[in-house]
Design a protein around this motif. Structure first.
Motif, PDB file in Angstrom:
ATOM      1  N   ASN A 128       0.823  -1.214   0.000  1.00  0.00           N
ATOM      2  CA  ASN A 128       0.000   0.000   0.000  1.00  0.00           C
ATOM      3  C   ASN A 128       0.855   1.262   0.000  1.00  0.00           C
ATOM      4  O   ASN A 128       0.505   2.238  -0.658  1.00  0.00           O
ATOM      5  CB  ASN A 128      -0.920   0.026   1.228  1.00  0.00           C
ATOM      6  CG  ASN A 128      -2.061  -0.972   1.133  1.00  0.00           C
ATOM      7  OD1 ASN A 128      -2.236  -1.645   0.117  1.00  0.00           O
ATOM      8  ND2 ASN A 128      -2.820  -1.090   2.218  1.00  0.00           N
ATOM      9  N   GLY A 129       1.951   1.272   0.757  1.00  0.00           N
ATOM     10  CA  GLY A 129       2.795   2.471   0.854  1.00  0.00           C
ATOM     11  C   GLY A 129       2.326   3.420   1.937  1.00  0.00           C
ATOM     12  O   GLY A 129       1.339   3.172   2.634  1.00  0.00           O
ATOM     13  N   ALA A 130       3.033   4.521   2.088  1.00  0.00           N
ATOM     14  CA  ALA A 130       2.734   5.495   3.136  1.00  0.00           C
ATOM     15  C   ALA A 130       1.324   6.065   2.969  1.00  0.00           C
ATOM     16  O   ALA A 130       0.799   6.143   1.859  1.00  0.00           O
ATOM     17  CB  ALA A 130       3.758   6.620   3.108  1.00  0.00           C
ATOM     18  N   THR A 131       0.729   6.487   4.107  1.00  0.00           N
ATOM     19  CA  THR A 131      -0.650   6.980   4.113  1.00  0.00           C
ATOM     20  C   THR A 131      -0.881   8.078   3.076  1.00  0.00           C
ATOM     21  O   THR A 131      -1.863   8.048   2.333  1.00  0.00           O
ATOM     22  CB  THR A 131      -1.008   7.521   5.517  1.00  0.00           C
ATOM     23  OG1 THR A 131      -0.787   6.482   6.476  1.00  0.00           O
ATOM     24  CG2 THR A 131      -2.451   7.979   5.577  1.00  0.00           C
ATOM     25  N   ASP A 132       0.018   9.062   3.028  1.00  0.00           N
ATOM     26  CA  ASP A 132      -0.125  10.205   2.113  1.00  0.00           C
ATOM     27  C   ASP A 132       0.432   9.814   0.740  1.00  0.00           C
ATOM     28  O   ASP A 132       1.642   9.608   0.590  1.00  0.00           O
ATOM     29  CB  ASP A 132       0.640  11.399   2.688  1.00  0.00           C
ATOM     30  CG  ASP A 132       0.415  12.674   1.886  1.00  0.00           C
ATOM     31  OD1 ASP A 132      -0.049  12.595   0.722  1.00  0.00           O
ATOM     32  OD2 ASP A 132       0.711  13.753   2.425  1.00  0.00           O
ATOM     33  N   GLY A 133      -0.460   9.760  -0.245  1.00  0.00           N
ATOM     34  CA  GLY A 133      -0.035   9.378  -1.591  1.00  0.00           C
ATOM     35  C   GLY A 133       1.087  10.245  -2.143  1.00  0.00           C
ATOM     36  O   GLY A 133       1.901   9.781  -2.946  1.00  0.00           O
ATOM     37  N   ARG A 134       1.135  11.497  -1.696  1.00  0.00           N
ATOM     38  CA  ARG A 134       2.189  12.403  -2.205  1.00  0.00           C
ATOM     39  C   ARG A 134       3.555  11.990  -1.707  1.00  0.00           C
ATOM     40  O   ARG A 134       4.573  12.269  -2.343  1.00  0.00           O
ATOM     41  CB  ARG A 134       1.886  13.853  -1.770  1.00  0.00           C
ATOM     42  CG  ARG A 134       0.634  14.400  -2.440  1.00  0.00           C
ATOM     43  CD  ARG A 134       0.131  15.660  -1.738  1.00  0.00           C
ATOM     44  NE  ARG A 134      -0.317  15.376  -0.368  1.00  0.00           N
ATOM     45  CZ  ARG A 134      -1.105  16.174   0.338  1.00  0.00           C
ATOM     46  NH1 ARG A 134      -1.525  17.313  -0.189  1.00  0.00           N
ATOM     47  NH2 ARG A 134      -1.471  15.845   1.557  1.00  0.00           N
ATOM     48  N   ALA A 135       3.613  11.323  -0.522  1.00  0.00           N
ATOM     49  CA  ALA A 135       4.887  10.920   0.076  1.00  0.00           C
ATOM     50  C   ALA A 135       5.194   9.442  -0.145  1.00  0.00           C
ATOM     51  O   ALA A 135       6.324   9.010   0.066  1.00  0.00           O
ATOM     52  CB  ALA A 135       4.850  11.203   1.583  1.00  0.00           C
ATOM     53  N   ALA A 136       4.200   8.674  -0.554  1.00  0.00           N
ATOM     54  CA  ALA A 136       4.393   7.220  -0.695  1.00  0.00           C
ATOM     55  C   ALA A 136       5.402   6.918  -1.798  1.00  0.00           C
ATOM     56  O   ALA A 136       5.466   7.610  -2.824  1.00  0.00           O
ATOM     57  CB  ALA A 136       3.047   6.563  -1.005  1.00  0.00           C
ATOM     58  N   ALA A 137       6.183   5.877  -1.577  1.00  0.00           N
ATOM     59  CA  ALA A 137       7.267   5.538  -2.501  1.00  0.00           C
ATOM     60  C   ALA A 137       6.719   5.022  -3.838  1.00  0.00           C
ATOM     61  O   ALA A 137       5.717   4.305  -3.867  1.00  0.00           O
ATOM     62  CB  ALA A 137       8.161   4.473  -1.866  1.00  0.00           C
ATOM     63  N   PRO A 138       7.401   5.366  -4.923  1.00  0.00           N
ATOM     64  CA  PRO A 138       7.067   4.764  -6.208  1.00  0.00           C
ATOM     65  C   PRO A 138       7.144   3.238  -6.092  1.00  0.00           C
ATOM     66  O   PRO A 138       7.981   2.717  -5.364  1.00  0.00           O
ATOM     67  CB  PRO A 138       8.150   5.282  -7.161  1.00  0.00           C
ATOM     68  CG  PRO A 138       8.739   6.476  -6.497  1.00  0.00           C
ATOM     69  CD  PRO A 138       8.547   6.282  -5.017  1.00  0.00           C
ATOM     70  N   GLY A 139       6.292   2.559  -6.804  1.00  0.00           N
ATOM     71  CA  GLY A 139       6.239   1.102  -6.711  1.00  0.00           C
ATOM     72  C   GLY A 139       5.152   0.620  -5.762  1.00  0.00           C
ATOM     73  O   GLY A 139       4.742  -0.528  -5.846  1.00  0.00           O
ATOM     74  N   THR A 140       4.720   1.499  -4.856  1.00  0.00           N
ATOM     75  CA  THR A 140       3.599   1.149  -3.990  1.00  0.00           C
ATOM     76  C   THR A 140       2.287   1.584  -4.655  1.00  0.00           C
ATOM     77  O   THR A 140       2.284   2.411  -5.576  1.00  0.00           O
ATOM     78  CB  THR A 140       3.712   1.820  -2.608  1.00  0.00           C
ATOM     79  OG1 THR A 140       3.599   3.246  -2.753  1.00  0.00           O
ATOM     80  CG2 THR A 140       5.061   1.496  -1.948  1.00  0.00           C
ATOM     81  N   ILE A 141       1.189   1.011  -4.167  1.00  0.00           N
ATOM     82  CA  ILE A 141      -0.123   1.348  -4.738  1.00  0.00           C
ATOM     83  C   ILE A 141      -0.383   2.849  -4.602  1.00  0.00           C
ATOM     84  O   ILE A 141      -0.724   3.533  -5.566  1.00  0.00           O
ATOM     85  CB  ILE A 141      -1.222   0.515  -4.051  1.00  0.00           C
ATOM     86  CG1 ILE A 141      -1.064  -0.960  -4.472  1.00  0.00           C
ATOM     87  CG2 ILE A 141      -2.618   1.044  -4.364  1.00  0.00           C
ATOM     88  CD1 ILE A 141      -1.820  -1.957  -3.590  1.00  0.00           C
ATOM     89  N   ARG A 142      -0.203   3.377  -3.389  1.00  0.00           N
ATOM     90  CA  ARG A 142      -0.457   4.816  -3.198  1.00  0.00           C
ATOM     91  C   ARG A 142       0.587   5.663  -3.901  1.00  0.00           C
ATOM     92  O   ARG A 142       0.277   6.722  -4.466  1.00  0.00           O
ATOM     93  CB  ARG A 142      -0.487   5.134  -1.704  1.00  0.00           C
ATOM     94  CG  ARG A 142      -1.728   4.568  -0.989  1.00  0.00           C
ATOM     95  CD  ARG A 142      -1.515   4.496   0.495  1.00  0.00           C
ATOM     96  NE  ARG A 142      -2.729   4.167   1.249  1.00  0.00           N
ATOM     97  CZ  ARG A 142      -2.719   3.830   2.529  1.00  0.00           C
ATOM     98  NH1 ARG A 142      -1.567   3.773   3.196  1.00  0.00           N
ATOM     99  NH2 ARG A 142      -3.850   3.540   3.144  1.00  0.00           N
ATOM    100  N   GLY A 143       1.832   5.223  -3.871  1.00  0.00           N
ATOM    101  CA  GLY A 143       2.906   5.993  -4.515  1.00  0.00           C
ATOM    102  C   GLY A 143       2.720   6.096  -6.018  1.00  0.00           C
ATOM    103  O   GLY A 143       3.052   7.116  -6.632  1.00  0.00           O
ATOM    104  N   ASP A 144       2.189   5.056  -6.622  1.00  0.00           N
ATOM    105  CA  ASP A 144       2.009   5.065  -8.076  1.00  0.00           C
ATOM    106  C   ASP A 144       0.694   5.691  -8.504  1.00  0.00           C
ATOM    107  O   ASP A 144       0.595   6.201  -9.623  1.00  0.00           O
ATOM    108  CB  ASP A 144       2.043   3.630  -8.625  1.00  0.00           C
ATOM    109  CG  ASP A 144       3.432   3.019  -8.586  1.00  0.00           C
ATOM    110  OD1 ASP A 144       4.411   3.748  -8.364  1.00  0.00           O
ATOM    111  OD2 ASP A 144       3.527   1.784  -8.774  1.00  0.00           O
ATOM    112  N   LEU A 145      -0.332   5.656  -7.631  1.00  0.00           N
ATOM    113  CA  LEU A 145      -1.700   5.910  -8.112  1.00  0.00           C
ATOM    114  C   LEU A 145      -2.459   6.987  -7.344  1.00  0.00           C
ATOM    115  O   LEU A 145      -3.575   7.319  -7.722  1.00  0.00           O
ATOM    116  CB  LEU A 145      -2.518   4.601  -8.064  1.00  0.00           C
ATOM    117  CG  LEU A 145      -1.956   3.429  -8.883  1.00  0.00           C
ATOM    118  CD1 LEU A 145      -2.731   2.146  -8.574  1.00  0.00           C
ATOM    119  CD2 LEU A 145      -2.007   3.718 -10.377  1.00  0.00           C
ATOM    120  N   SER A 146      -1.891   7.539  -6.251  1.00  0.00           N
ATOM    121  CA  SER A 146      -2.634   8.532  -5.465  1.00  0.00           C
ATOM    122  C   SER A 146      -1.791   9.766  -5.183  1.00  0.00           C
ATOM    123  O   SER A 146      -0.596   9.674  -4.939  1.00  0.00           O
ATOM    124  CB  SER A 146      -3.084   7.924  -4.132  1.00  0.00           C
ATOM    125  OG  SER A 146      -3.619   8.947  -3.295  1.00  0.00           O
TER     126      SER A 146
END
Ligand code: ATP
Length: 134
Positions: free
Chosen positions: A88-106
Motif C-alpha cells: 500500500n505504501g505510506a498513508t499520504d499518496g504524495r509521500a508514498a514511494a514509487p512502486g507502492t499502490i499509493r505511490g504510483d496511483l494517489s
C-alpha cells in the motif's frame, strides 16, 4: 499464514482501479478468501475507524468512505498484514514511494485508494465487522 482486511475505497471504484489494485495483491502471492462490493453507512464507518472517530480528519474521512461503493476483501498469505501495508505504501499518496499502490496511483492523504489492517489484532477485529460469517 495469516489474514488481513483490505478496503478498496470509493476512489478506487470511481477511478476504475479495482482490477489494477487487486492484481497487485494477487501477483504478490496473496489469495482472496472473501470479497464484497457495497456502500456502507456511517455506523459501519465509525466501527471500522473507531480509533479515529474523535480526530479532526475523521468527519471528512467518514463522508468519503460512505460516498459510494467500495470493495472489502480478506486476503490470506504469509505475513499478509505486513505485506499488504508494504504494497500500500505510506498513508499520504504524495509521500508514498514509487512502486507502492499509493505511490504510483494517489496524490492524496485522504483519497489514498486502500486500507489494510495494521496488526493481526486489528485484522481480527475488522474481519469481524466486515465479514461476520467468516
Ligand atoms: P489505513 O488505516 O486506511 O490503511 P493508514 O494506516 O495508512 O491507512 P491511518 O493513520 O490509520 O492511515 O488513517 C486512516 C485513514 O484516514 C487514511 O488511510 C486516510 O484515508 C485518512 N487520513 C489519515 N490521516 C489523514 C489526514 N491527516 N488528513 C486526511 N485524511 C487522513
Amino acid at each position: 499464514t495469516s489474514r488481513t482486511l483490505v478496503l478498496l475505497k470509493p476512489d478506487t471504484v470511481r477511478r476504475g482501479l479495482v482490477g489494477e489494485v487487486l492484481s497487485r495483491y494477487e501477483a504478490k502471492g496473496l489469495t482472496v478468501v472473501a470479497m464484497q462490493h457495497r456502500t456502507i453507512d456511517a455506523s459501519i464507518a465509525d466501527q471500522h475507524y473507531v480509533e479515529h472517530v474523535e480526530k479532526a480528519f475523521y468527519p471528512p474521512l467518514r463522508d468519503f468512505v460512505t460516498s459510494g461503493p467500495l470493495v472489502s476483501l480478506v486476503l490470506e498469505g504469509e505475513h499478509a498484514v505486513e505485506v499488504v501495508r508494504t504494497l500500500n505504501g505510506a498513508t499520504d499518496g504524495r509521500a508514498a514511494a514509487p512502486g507502492t499502490i499509493r505511490g504510483d496511483l494517489s496524490l492524496s492523504n485522504r483519497e489514498n485508494l486502500v486500507h489494510g489492517s495494521d496488526s493481526s489484532e486489528s485484522a481480527a477485529r475488522e474481519i469481524a465487522i466486515w465479514f461476520p460469517d467468516l
